[in-house]
Design a protein around this motif. Structure first.
Motif, short mmCIF file in Angstrom:
data_model
loop_
_atom_site.label_atom_id
_atom_site.label_comp_id
_atom_site.label_asym_id
_atom_site.label_seq_id
_atom_site.Cartn_x
_atom_site.Cartn_y
_atom_site.Cartn_z
N VAL A 1 0.84 -1.20 0.00
CA VAL A 1 0.00 0.00 0.00
C VAL A 1 0.88 1.25 0.00
O VAL A 1 0.50 2.29 -0.56
CB VAL A 1 -0.95 -0.01 1.22
CG1 VAL A 1 -1.79 1.26 1.26
CG2 VAL A 1 -1.86 -1.23 1.17
N LEU A 2 2.07 1.15 0.61
CA LEU A 2 3.00 2.28 0.62
C LEU A 2 3.37 2.70 -0.80
O LEU A 2 3.60 3.88 -1.07
CB LEU A 2 4.27 1.91 1.39
CG LEU A 2 4.13 1.64 2.89
CD1 LEU A 2 5.42 1.07 3.45
CD2 LEU A 2 3.74 2.91 3.63
N MET A 3 3.44 1.73 -1.72
CA MET A 3 3.85 2.03 -3.08
C MET A 3 2.67 2.32 -4.01
O MET A 3 2.88 2.75 -5.15
CB MET A 3 4.67 0.86 -3.65
CG MET A 3 5.91 0.52 -2.84
SD MET A 3 7.02 1.93 -2.59
CE MET A 3 7.48 2.32 -4.26
N MET A 4 1.46 2.04 -3.55
CA MET A 4 0.30 2.31 -4.39
C MET A 4 0.12 3.81 -4.64
O MET A 4 -0.25 4.23 -5.73
CB MET A 4 -0.97 1.72 -3.76
CG MET A 4 -1.03 0.20 -3.86
SD MET A 4 -2.33 -0.54 -2.85
CE MET A 4 -3.79 0.18 -3.58
N ALA A 5 0.41 4.62 -3.61
CA ALA A 5 0.32 6.07 -3.78
C ALA A 5 1.32 6.56 -4.82
O ALA A 5 1.07 7.54 -5.54
CB ALA A 5 0.56 6.77 -2.44
N SER A 6 2.47 5.87 -4.90
CA SER A 6 3.50 6.26 -5.86
C SER A 6 2.99 6.18 -7.29
O SER A 6 3.30 7.02 -8.13
CB SER A 6 4.74 5.38 -5.69
OG SER A 6 5.30 5.54 -4.41
N HIS A 7 2.18 5.17 -7.58
CA HIS A 7 1.65 5.04 -8.94
C HIS A 7 0.47 5.99 -9.16
O HIS A 7 0.31 6.53 -10.26
CB HIS A 7 1.23 3.60 -9.21
CG HIS A 7 2.36 2.74 -9.64
ND1 HIS A 7 2.79 2.65 -10.94
CD2 HIS A 7 3.21 1.94 -8.94
CE1 HIS A 7 3.82 1.84 -11.04
NE2 HIS A 7 4.09 1.39 -9.83
N ASN A 8 -0.35 6.21 -8.15
CA ASN A 8 -1.48 7.12 -8.29
C ASN A 8 -1.03 8.54 -8.59
O ASN A 8 -1.66 9.26 -9.37
CB ASN A 8 -2.32 7.11 -7.02
CG ASN A 8 -3.59 6.29 -7.17
OD1 ASN A 8 -3.91 5.82 -8.24
ND2 ASN A 8 -4.31 6.11 -6.08
N LEU A 9 0.05 8.97 -7.94
CA LEU A 9 0.52 10.35 -8.06
C LEU A 9 1.81 10.47 -8.87
O LEU A 9 2.45 11.52 -8.88
CB LEU A 9 0.74 10.94 -6.67
CG LEU A 9 -0.49 10.93 -5.75
CD1 LEU A 9 -0.13 11.42 -4.36
CD2 LEU A 9 -1.62 11.79 -6.33
N LEU A 10 2.20 9.40 -9.54
CA LEU A 10 3.46 9.39 -10.30
C LEU A 10 3.50 10.47 -11.37
O LEU A 10 4.54 11.05 -11.65
CB LEU A 10 3.66 8.00 -10.93
CG LEU A 10 4.96 7.76 -11.68
CD1 LEU A 10 6.15 7.84 -10.73
CD2 LEU A 10 4.93 6.40 -12.38
N GLN A 11 2.34 10.77 -11.94
CA GLN A 11 2.26 11.75 -13.02
C GLN A 11 2.77 13.12 -12.60
O GLN A 11 3.26 13.88 -13.42
CB GLN A 11 0.80 11.85 -13.49
CG GLN A 11 0.58 12.82 -14.63
CD GLN A 11 0.38 12.13 -15.97
OE1 GLN A 11 0.71 10.96 -16.12
NE2 GLN A 11 -0.13 12.85 -16.94
#
Length: 562
Positions: A28-38
């Motif tokens: 879950v820590l890395m899920m935010a990274s993909h959501n906001l990667l843009q």
């Protein structure tokens, strides 16, 4: 005994649950990274047209070349999408520099006509050494492709929610979690090595699919192995993992300035998560409901031994498992569907109001979170502030929901969020501190709204269609997230229109939430009849046909569970 008591028997909060929840929360820590990667891979660097090709013969500095090539805009900065049709030598105060006399003579007599950047663009690489914007020149006439990329990703999240939800109920949580981890790892890796923007969007769509699969199956595996009494605390902790993940993204982006390496850095850990996921036990509750009782019993015994309850493990058998799951198995035989969300007046009102709340919350949240460039503040600093504000916001709304109730809290955070976004339209662009503070307050309120509507929706939907209801409003949220980036394109025609839409949506949904009933201290509704009676305070005024249909369904369920 019911299944909850069976779970207590094998250890509901033992070593297994601690390790199980911890390992599930790490991705879950890395899920935010993909959501906001843009925000980082699609940062728009300052840019302007390259100089004319024939200027390479002239001995000019970069500043001199820029002066005679690119006109200034109204704020005294080089224009981004136009250049002089011919070099304006007179702006140097002389006819050229050493070795450039022929060029000056050749261009003498030209007026200050402008043209597009036919020789490409020069990009400032101070903030980011490379982004998809500079890689594929997604500027000027192609600037809308940036928002399209994020919309395609969110479209993948929406499709993934529809796809993985049904597959999870059919094939199990563990196998879908394995597939989701592998899909995220492979799609992210391929996105990092994409040779074109089209391929990048295809693989980002795959990342969106995987994100939904990860979220749905992680949540299911967590809640189906822990007791009800600690679900709220565990759910809150999982939410904070996502918040911390936003800060981890900033740290990675600060040290990894190239978009390809950053995309790879947030994707490679999922190969490790894929290997870890093989250890997870499939939900015994799901296995039993799927008539795979032997496998369910094997998992329960394994959990009991892991928790040090060897004697309890030996006592378990198929008969005990069947007895514990009798009620759950009977409740799954009901014929309720998503259409029941709109079948009765009170249920229809709840569904429509909650749909507005979820859609506007997600819409405004991603409208703010994915447009950091407009604040004129260092992108790393603003992302840290935006991530950190979620922590106190979630604490405040949890206390507020307990003190003044769910409805007032939901209305308040939405209306305040909308007002702060609208107020930002009135603040001059150069007042960066004020603009940032208002945006942070609005983003915090929207994060609090997410927390509130998760709990509030679960209490408003009756037990028999609660999963259908939560699935419906989650879909509304994903639609809002998908539409949010495209609204930014209206800025090209009316600069203040995106802010008006982002601010107006939560205010309107906050007003719609007024029509929802308060649930603080109220028992959870179990049937559609309960919803109707709680709304009216008396017997439902449904038609006789509707009443008979509902009563027949509920009577059948009660007989099966008896």
């Amino acid at each position: 005994m019911p299944f909850s008591e069976l779970l207590e028997q094998v250890g509901s909060t033992g070593r297994f649950q601690v390790l199980h929840v911890t390992l599930l929360c790490i991705p879950v820590l890395m899920m935010a990274s993909h959501n906001l990667l843009q925000n980082f891979v699609a940062t728009v660097p300052s840019h302007y047209c390259n100089a004319h090709a024939n200027l390479s013969q002239a001995q000019l500095s970069l500043e001199e070349s820029l002066l005679i090539t690119v006109p200034l805009d109204g704020q005294g900065r080089p224009q981004r999408c136009q250049r002089y049709a011919a070099p304006q030598w007179h702006l140097l105060g002389k006819n050229g520099t050493s070795g450039s006399g022929d060029l000056a003579d050749a261009t003498e007599g030209f007026d200050a006509a402008l043209q597009e950047c036919t020789d490409g663009w020069f990009y400032n690489s101070t903030v980011r050494s490379s982004t998809i914007i500079s890689e594929w020149h997604l500027v000027c006439d192609m600037h809308s492709f940036k928002q399209m990329g994020q919309t395609i990703y969110m479209g993948g999240v929406l499709v993934g929610a529809l796809l993985f939800g049904g597959l999870s109920d059919r094939y199990g949580r563990r196998i879908l979690l394995l597939i989701s981890n592998l899909l995220m790892a492979v799609s992210g890796t391929c996105a990092a090595f994409s040779s074109s923007f089209s391929l990048f969007c295809v693989f980002r769509f795959g990342c969106g699919l995987a994100l939904s699969g990860l979220g749905l199956n992680t949540f299911s595996l967590i809640v189906e192995w822990i007791p009800t009494r600690i679900r709220t605390a565990v759910g809150t902790a999982t939410g904070y993992c996502y918040t911390i993940g936003q800060l981890i993204l900033v740290l990675l982006a600060y040290f990894i300035r190239d978009w390809r390496w950053l995309t790879l850095a947030v994707s490679l850990p999922f190969y490790v998560f894929f290997l870890i996921a093989w250890w997870f036990h499939e939900s015994s509750r799901w296995l039993a409901l799927s008539n795979r009782t032997e496998h369910a019993l094997k998992n329960l015994k394994s959990v009991a031994r892991f928790n040090g309850r060897h004697e309890e493990a030996e006592k378990l058998d198929i008969k005990i498992l069947h007895e514990s799951m009798k009620k759950e198995m009977s409740s799954t035989k009901g014929s309720y569907s998503i259409l029941d969300l709109f079948k009765t007046p009170a249920m229809r009102k709840r569904t429509l109001c909650l749909s507005a709340v979820w859609l506007s919350t997600s819409f405004a949240y991603y409208g703010l979170a994915m447009d950091l460039d407009k604040f004129g503040v260092d992108i790393y600093l603003i992302q840290v502030i935006f991530g950190a504000v979620d922590i106190p916001a979630k604490v405040v709304v949890v206390v507020s929901m307990s003190l003044i109730g769910r409805r007032r809290s939901q209305c308040a955070v939405l209306v305040i969020a909308g007002i702060t976004i609208l107020l930002n339209l009135l603040v001059p662009y150069d007042k960066q501190t004020i603009r940032t503070c208002l945006a942070v307050l609005g983003k915090g309120c929207l994060a609090a709204s997410f927390n509130c509507c998760y709990l509030y929706s679960g209490e408003l939907f009756p037990t028999i269609i609660r999963q259908n209801g939560m699935g419906w409003v989650s879909m509304m949220a994903r639609i809002g997230a998908m539409v949010a980036p495209m609204v930014l394109l209206t800025r090209d025609y009316i600069p203040w229109l995106p802010g008006l839409i982002y601010g107006g949506a939560p205010i309107l949904s906050g007003l719609a939430a007024i029509f929802l009933p308060e649930t603080l201290g109220s028992p959870l509704p179990d049937t559609l009849q309960d919803v109707e009676e709680s709304e009216s305070g008396r017997r439902s005024k449904m038609s006789p046909k509707e009443t008979i249909t509902l009563q027949d369904k509920q009577a059948n369920l009660l007989k099966q569970s008896a």
